[in-house]
Scaffold this motif. Sequence first.
Motif, PDB file in Angstrom:
ATOM      1  N   GLU A 125     -24.282  41.596 -49.933  1.00  0.00           N
ATOM      2  CA  GLU A 125     -24.147  41.154 -51.321  1.00  0.00           C
ATOM      3  C   GLU A 125     -23.341  39.857 -51.396  1.00  0.00           C
ATOM      4  O   GLU A 125     -23.705  38.918 -52.112  1.00  0.00           O
ATOM      5  N   PHE A 181     -25.258  36.909 -50.062  1.00  0.00           N
ATOM      6  CA  PHE A 181     -26.264  36.479 -51.036  1.00  0.00           C
ATOM      7  C   PHE A 181     -25.626  35.596 -52.114  1.00  0.00           C
ATOM      8  O   PHE A 181     -26.198  34.588 -52.531  1.00  0.00           O
ATOM      9  N   LEU A 189     -30.677  34.141 -50.306  1.00  0.00           N
ATOM     10  CA  LEU A 189     -31.304  35.148 -49.453  1.00  0.00           C
ATOM     11  C   LEU A 189     -31.269  34.687 -47.993  1.00  0.00           C
ATOM     12  O   LEU A 189     -31.942  33.718 -47.618  1.00  0.00           O
ATOM     13  N   THR A 200     -29.708  46.206 -50.912  1.00  0.00           N
ATOM     14  CA  THR A 200     -29.217  44.852 -50.634  1.00  0.00           C
ATOM     15  C   THR A 200     -30.273  43.849 -51.088  1.00  0.00           C
ATOM     16  O   THR A 200     -31.477  44.162 -51.126  1.00  0.00           O
ATOM     17  N   PRO A 201     -29.871  42.630 -51.444  1.00  0.00           N
ATOM     18  CA  PRO A 201     -30.856  41.634 -51.908  1.00  0.00           C
ATOM     19  C   PRO A 201     -31.987  41.393 -50.910  1.00  0.00           C
ATOM     20  O   PRO A 201     -33.151  41.267 -51.305  1.00  0.00           O
ATOM     21  N   GLN A 235     -34.285  44.515 -50.814  1.00  0.00           N
ATOM     22  CA  GLN A 235     -35.059  44.610 -52.047  1.00  0.00           C
ATOM     23  C   GLN A 235     -36.178  43.572 -52.069  1.00  0.00           C
ATOM     24  O   GLN A 235     -37.294  43.852 -52.507  1.00  0.00           O
TER      25      GLN A 235
END
Length: 293
Positions: free
Chosen positions: A80, A83, A88, A278-279, A282
């Motif tokens: 996180e 990011f 990303l 998590t970004p 996802q």
Amino acid sequence: MLGKLEMFIALSNERHFGRAAESLGITQPTLSAGIKQLEAELGVKLVQRGSRFGGLTPEGARTLEWARQIVGDARRLREEMRFSREGLSGHLRLAVIPTALTWASRLAARFSAAHPNVTFTILSRASTEILDMLDNLETDVGLSYLDNEPLGRVTTQELYRETYALVCAPDDPAAAKETLQWADLEGQSLCLLTPDMQNRRIINRAFMDAGLTPEARMESNSTVVLVTHVEQGGWSTILPTDMARSLAKGRDLAVVPIARDLPGPSVGLVAPYQEPQTPVLQALLDEARELAN
């Protein structure tokens, strides 16, 4: 304490002090000292010791559950924060059943084109191994069957439904047909995946439903070995259609679809259940959803 918990998880995974230390890039004395310090901090014995690793104590088994949760949460927190700093980026470890490797490459290539700061490690593993690797924090996400064996509490995203094809020599009588039924495969001299592979169990069930028993005269856990064996002559194999066409491309082989009355097994991403994801993970789930449509 976080570093010591990671040592403890590695030791539980490897069940050997030397291998666990090697997996972490540290010395065995450093690992042993870290485990002893963790035991001292918690006030309990975690590991049965003798001349070698003897398993976890009951307190160790309970601590392992907490360790996985704490280390997993810490890794998600780092993701996180990365990011928020860099967008990303990062590294994804993807464990894949052998019959889905072509789809894994397709997904990773699409994702990397859209997000060039994310790198991948893709490993070929059996479906049961993938679930263990997710539990043990040894992989970030799996690509596996979704509806044939219990998956536990996970997040899933279907990519495709599996269909099958016979790979055989071009002069094999089966090669002259546009489509085969499972009953048409009686008497074929087959080389198939090993019984520990879920794909093999699915194929066995298909034969059983047709009232047949597959005659597997050679087995391997490698799809490349199977197709290469067919190329030597006198053999045939059954693979998911997408992989069959990919491996047969450029070879003097025929690929003949096998008809199926019902939709085939569902194959897709399997990720640990967590809210939020998590970004990076996802974004991978979203990419898989787009690829599936």
